[in-house]
Scaffold this motif. Structure first.
Motif, mmCIF file in Angstrom:
data_model
loop_
_atom_site.group_PDB
_atom_site.id
_atom_site.type_symbol
_atom_site.label_atom_id
_atom_site.label_comp_id
_atom_site.label_asym_id
_atom_site.label_seq_id
_atom_site.Cartn_x
_atom_site.Cartn_y
_atom_site.Cartn_z
ATOM 1 N N THR A 1 13.385 20.811 12.963
ATOM 2 C CA THR A 1 12.001 21.280 12.880
ATOM 3 C C THR A 1 11.240 20.382 11.929
ATOM 4 O O THR A 1 11.834 19.644 11.146
ATOM 5 N N TYR A 2 9.915 20.442 11.997
ATOM 6 C CA TYR A 2 9.093 19.636 11.084
ATOM 7 C C TYR A 2 7.702 20.239 10.979
ATOM 8 O O TYR A 2 7.309 21.095 11.770
ATOM 9 N N ASN A 3 6.973 19.793 9.969
ATOM 10 C CA ASN A 3 5.554 20.116 9.862
ATOM 11 C C ASN A 3 4.839 18.896 9.301
ATOM 12 O O ASN A 3 5.467 17.993 8.753
ATOM 13 N N VAL A 4 3.545 18.872 9.456
ATOM 14 C CA VAL A 4 2.736 17.802 8.905
ATOM 15 C C VAL A 4 2.029 18.366 7.681
ATOM 16 O O VAL A 4 1.302 19.355 7.779
ATOM 17 N N THR A 5 2.287 17.758 6.533
ATOM 18 C CA THR A 5 1.709 18.222 5.277
ATOM 19 C C THR A 5 0.372 17.533 5.049
ATOM 20 O O THR A 5 0.290 16.303 5.047
ATOM 21 N N HIS A 6 -0.661 18.346 4.860
ATOM 22 C CA HIS A 6 -2.000 17.834 4.577
ATOM 23 C C HIS A 6 -2.450 18.191 3.160
ATOM 24 O O HIS A 6 -3.350 17.552 2.627
ATOM 25 N N VAL A 7 -1.853 19.233 2.566
ATOM 26 C CA VAL A 7 -2.202 19.674 1.223
ATOM 27 C C VAL A 7 -0.919 19.595 0.385
ATOM 28 O O VAL A 7 -0.107 20.518 0.405
ATOM 29 N N PRO A 8 -0.744 18.487 -0.335
ATOM 30 C CA PRO A 8 0.507 18.277 -1.064
ATOM 31 C C PRO A 8 0.455 18.782 -2.505
ATOM 32 O O PRO A 8 -0.607 19.163 -3.004
ATOM 33 N N THR A 9 1.596 18.739 -3.154
ATOM 34 C CA THR A 9 1.631 18.912 -4.603
ATOM 35 C C THR A 9 1.019 17.653 -5.211
ATOM 36 O O THR A 9 0.929 16.617 -4.546
ATOM 37 N N PRO A 10 0.607 17.703 -6.473
ATOM 38 C CA PRO A 10 0.007 16.514 -7.095
ATOM 39 C C PRO A 10 0.909 15.280 -7.054
ATOM 40 O O PRO A 10 0.411 14.152 -6.973
ATOM 41 N N ALA A 11 2.213 15.460 -7.068
ATOM 42 C CA ALA A 11 3.133 14.322 -7.056
ATOM 43 C C ALA A 11 3.080 13.520 -5.752
ATOM 44 O O ALA A 11 3.572 12.398 -5.692
ATOM 45 N N PHE A 12 2.466 14.093 -4.697
ATOM 46 C CA PHE A 12 2.384 13.409 -3.409
ATOM 47 C C PHE A 12 0.942 13.336 -2.899
ATOM 48 O O PHE A 12 0.706 13.189 -1.701
ATOM 49 N N ALA A 13 -0.021 13.399 -3.798
ATOM 50 C CA ALA A 13 -1.432 13.456 -3.420
ATOM 51 C C ALA A 13 -1.868 12.267 -2.568
ATOM 52 O O ALA A 13 -2.683 12.412 -1.659
ATOM 53 N N ASP A 14 -1.352 11.069 -2.859
ATOM 54 C CA ASP A 14 -1.757 9.873 -2.117
ATOM 55 C C ASP A 14 -0.917 9.609 -0.867
ATOM 56 O O ASP A 14 -1.154 8.634 -0.164
ATOM 57 N N ASP A 15 0.052 10.471 -0.606
ATOM 58 C CA ASP A 15 0.966 10.263 0.523
ATOM 59 C C ASP A 15 0.543 10.999 1.792
ATOM 60 O O ASP A 15 1.099 10.758 2.847
ATOM 61 N N VAL A 16 -0.408 11.912 1.685
ATOM 62 C CA VAL A 16 -0.774 12.730 2.840
ATOM 63 C C VAL A 16 -1.604 11.958 3.841
ATOM 64 O O VAL A 16 -2.314 11.024 3.468
ATOM 65 N N PRO A 17 -1.550 12.344 5.112
ATOM 66 C CA PRO A 17 -0.607 13.338 5.627
ATOM 67 C C PRO A 17 0.790 12.728 5.760
ATOM 68 O O PRO A 17 0.930 11.530 5.958
#
Length: 120
Positions: A63-79
């Motif tokens: 299974t998977y999902n697409v993350t659009h609202v990350p934790t601050p540690a991944f703010a520049d990685d979205v989506p």
């Protein structure tokens, strides 16, 4: 402690080092319970008798999902795509390094390490 010194989490950091060295593993107790990440006690039966077993080279994306609202540690990685994959007897959760349009349940995946765009 200086900024250059890092605190090492032996079980987790050893596991990450093993992935980078191309020798990933999981732990299994004497009762056959497999688990990741590596730990000191079996999460099923609390056995302390754990042994490293080689992790399968490939897994199946369950299974998977697409993350659009990350934790601050991944703010520049979205989506980004976050998935759960089965590697033999264990399941792993992690980022899928592919474009979201190219990801499907049932895909074959491999394990690896990478750096976050946010903080490296």
């Amino acid at each position: 402690m200086s900024d250059e010194e890092q605190i090492r989490d032996e079980g987790y950091d050893d596991f990450m080092d093993a992935i980078e060295d191309g020798e990933p593993y999981y732990v299994e107790c004497e009762n056959g319970h497999a688990s990741l990440p590596p730990r000191r006690l079996c999460p099923e039966c609390a056995s302390e008798d754990l042994h490293e077993q080689p992790l399968a080279e490939t897994g199946e994306l369950l299974t998977y999902n697409v993350t659009h609202v990350p934790t601050p540690a991944f703010a520049d990685d979205v989506p980004f795509v976050l998935g759960i994959a089965e590697f033999g007897d264990v399941r792993l959760t992690g980022q899928i390094r592919a474009e979201k349009e190219d990801v499907e349940v049932g895909d074959t995946v491999t394990i690896g390490t990478d750096e976050s765009e946010t903080d490296g």
